[in-house]
Design an enzyme around this catalytic site. Structure first.
Site, PDB file in Angstrom:
ATOM      1  N   MET A  16      -2.849   9.894  -3.396  1.00 45.88           N
ATOM      2  CA  MET A  16      -2.748   9.003  -2.232  1.00 45.88           C
ATOM      3  C   MET A  16      -2.599   7.556  -2.696  1.00 45.88           C
ATOM      4  SD  MET A  16      -5.618  10.492   0.269  1.00 45.88           S
ATOM      5  CE  MET A  16      -5.655  12.239   0.617  1.00 45.88           C
ATOM      6  N   SER A  21       5.068   7.658   0.637  1.00 48.22           N
ATOM      7  CA  SER A  21       5.681   7.385   1.948  1.00 48.22           C
ATOM      8  C   SER A  21       6.702   6.262   1.835  1.00 48.22           C
ATOM      9  CB  SER A  21       4.612   7.028   2.977  1.00 48.22           C
ATOM     10  OG  SER A  21       3.661   8.047   3.031  1.00 48.22           O
ATOM     11  N   GLU A  89       3.790  15.265   4.220  1.00 49.59           N
ATOM     12  CA  GLU A  89       2.484  15.944   4.225  1.00 49.59           C
ATOM     13  C   GLU A  89       2.642  17.454   3.999  1.00 49.59           C
ATOM     14  OE1 GLU A  89      -0.069  14.110   4.084  1.00 49.59           O
ATOM     15  OE2 GLU A  89       0.064  12.387   5.430  1.00 49.59           O
ATOM     16  N   CYS A 145      -6.161   2.890 -10.202  1.00 49.89           N
ATOM     17  CA  CYS A 145      -7.554   3.303 -10.059  1.00 49.89           C
ATOM     18  C   CYS A 145      -8.372   2.138  -9.502  1.00 49.89           C
ATOM     19  CB  CYS A 145      -8.106   3.752 -11.405  1.00 49.89           C
ATOM     20  SG  CYS A 145      -9.859   4.145 -11.344  1.00 49.89           S
TER      21      CYS A 145
HETATM   22  P1  ADP Z   1       1.187   7.347  -0.212  1.00 49.14           P
HETATM   23  O1  ADP Z   1       2.202   7.841   0.779  1.00 49.14           O
HETATM   24  O2  ADP Z   1       1.415   7.899  -1.595  1.00 49.14           O
HETATM   25  O3  ADP Z   1      -0.240   7.534   0.249  1.00 49.14           O
HETATM   26  P2  ADP Z   1       2.033   4.704   0.616  1.00 49.14           P
HETATM   27  O4  ADP Z   1       3.512   4.624   0.408  1.00 49.14           O
HETATM   28  O5  ADP Z   1       1.578   4.959   2.019  1.00 49.14           O
HETATM   29  O6  ADP Z   1       1.393   5.780  -0.388  1.00 49.14           O
HETATM   30  O7  ADP Z   1       1.311   3.358   0.141  1.00 49.14           O
HETATM   31  C1  ADP Z   1       1.538   2.749  -1.102  1.00 49.14           C
HETATM   32  C2  ADP Z   1       1.038   1.305  -1.020  1.00 49.14           C
HETATM   33  O8  ADP Z   1      -0.391   1.305  -0.872  1.00 49.14           O
HETATM   34  C3  ADP Z   1       1.257   0.486  -2.267  1.00 49.14           C
HETATM   35  O9  ADP Z   1       2.541  -0.083  -2.329  1.00 49.14           O
HETATM   36  C4  ADP Z   1       0.188  -0.592  -2.139  1.00 49.14           C
HETATM   37  O10 ADP Z   1       0.656  -1.676  -1.353  1.00 49.14           O
HETATM   38  C5  ADP Z   1      -0.915   0.069  -1.336  1.00 49.14           C
HETATM   39  N1  ADP Z   1      -2.137   0.395  -2.093  1.00 49.14           N
HETATM   40  C6  ADP Z   1      -3.393   0.377  -1.578  1.00 49.14           C
HETATM   41  N2  ADP Z   1      -4.297   0.789  -2.491  1.00 49.14           N
HETATM   42  C7  ADP Z   1      -3.624   1.101  -3.624  1.00 49.14           C
HETATM   43  C8  ADP Z   1      -4.003   1.596  -4.935  1.00 49.14           C
HETATM   44  N3  ADP Z   1      -5.277   1.873  -5.257  1.00 49.14           N
HETATM   45  N4  ADP Z   1      -3.023   1.799  -5.827  1.00 49.14           N
HETATM   46  C9  ADP Z   1      -1.738   1.517  -5.531  1.00 49.14           C
HETATM   47  N5  ADP Z   1      -1.327   1.054  -4.328  1.00 49.14           N
HETATM   48  C10 ADP Z   1      -2.240   0.840  -3.375  1.00 49.14           C
HETATM   49 ZN    ZN Z   2     -10.411   4.520 -13.644  1.00 53.25          ZN
END
Ligand code: ADP
Ligand code: ZN
Length: 197
Positions: A16, A21, A89, A145
Site C-alpha cells: 500500500m 493507483s 483491488e 518505510c
Molecule cells: P497505492 O495505490 O499503491 O496504495 P497510491 O497511488 O494511492 O498508492 O499512493 C501513492 C502516494 O502515496 C505516493 O505518491 C505518496 O504521495 C503517498 N504516500 C503516503 N505515504 C507513503 C509512504 N509511506 N511511502 C510512499 N508514498 C507514500
Molecule cells: Zn524500516
C-alpha cells in the site's frame, strides 16, 4: 475492423502507498489519449455501494470505475468492443479471475490488474500469486518505510494502534484498523494473542 489484435496481461503490484493507483490512472489516461476503448472495474468486498465507484490515488486523482464483487461479474460486464480492461483491488477477487483474464487476453484485449500482493502477514493475498504467475508483464512497486525510510515492501496492519497478530482475519471487519508501509525489518506480526488475557 481489427481481427487479430494482440492481447496481454499486465500486473501492477506492491505494498500500500507504493503508487499502484497513480500508475493505473497514468496508464488509463494514456489509453484514453490513444483513443482506446477502456473499461475500469474495482473489486469491492460487497456490493452495498452500488452505482459508480471511483479509483483514487493518495494524491487525490480519481476516475470512475464499475464496482464488482467477483470474477463472474467482470466476465459478464466486459464489452466485446473494449480494448483495455483494468481491474483495481484484484486481491479481493476469487481465483476464477485467472480464467477470466486469460480469456480476455486471448481474445486480444490488454488487461491491467492492480492489487497488493501480500496480506498483512506477508503471505500471498487472494489470487495475486496466481495472477503474477500468469502475467505477461509485472511492475512491483515499493513505498517508503514509515519507521526507517528504507524501501517498504510490507503492509503493516495496526489494530487500535498496535501490530495485528498473525491469527487475525485477513480481511478485518469493524474496529479501528489502519495500515502503514514498512520494510521487512520494521514489519511486525506478533505470533498470536491467544492465551493473553
Ligand atoms: P497505492 O495505490 O499503491 O496504495 P497510491 O497511488 O494511492 O498508492 O499512493 C501513492 C502516494 O502515496 C505516493 O505518491 C505518496 O504521495 C503517498 N504516500 C503516503 N505515504 C507513503 C509512504 N509511506 N511511502 C510512499 N508514498 C507514500
Ligand atoms: Zn524500516
Amino acid at each position: 475492423m481489427q481481427t487479430a489484435r494482440h492481447g496481454w496481461i499486465e500486473v501492477i503490484t506492491g505494498v500500500m502507498f507504493s503508487g499502484k493507483s497513480e500508475e493505473l490512472l497514468r496508464r488509463a489516461r494514456r489509453a484514453l489519449i490513444a483513443g482506446r476503448r477502456i473499461q475500469l472495474f474495482k473489486s469491492i468486498l460487497d456490493d452495498r455501494y452500488g452505482g459508480q465507484f471511483r479509483i483514487s490515488s493518495h494524491d487525490g486523482r480519481q476516475i470512475d470505475a464499475e464496482p464488482v464483487s467477483n470474477s463472474a461479474q467482470i466476465a459478464e460486464k466486459v464489452d466485446d468492443e473494449s480494448e483495455v480492461v483494468a481491474i483495481d483491488e484484484a486481491q479481493f477477487l476469487d481465483d476464477g479471475i485467472c480464467e477470466v483474464v486469460d480469456a480476455l487476453a486471448n481474445s486480444g484485449k490488454r488487461v491491467i490488474l492492480v492489487g497488493t500482493d501480500m496480506d498483512f502477514r506477508g503471505q500471498p493475498f487472494g489470487p495475486m500469486g496466481l495472477l503474477l504467475a500468469r502475467a505477461d508483464e509485472i511492475d512491483k512497486l515499493n513505498a517508503i518505510c514509515v519507521k526507517c525510510g528504507d524501501p517498504a515492501t510490507r503492509n503493516q496492519r495496526l489494530i487500535d494502534g498496535k501490530p495485528a497478530p498473525a491469527d487475525a482475519p485477513t480481511i478485518y471487519v469493524g474496529g479501528s484498523e489502519s495500515y502503514e508501509a514498512r520494510c521487512r525489518r520494521c514489519h511486525e506480526v506478533p505470533i498470536s494473542i491467544a492465551g493473553e488475557s
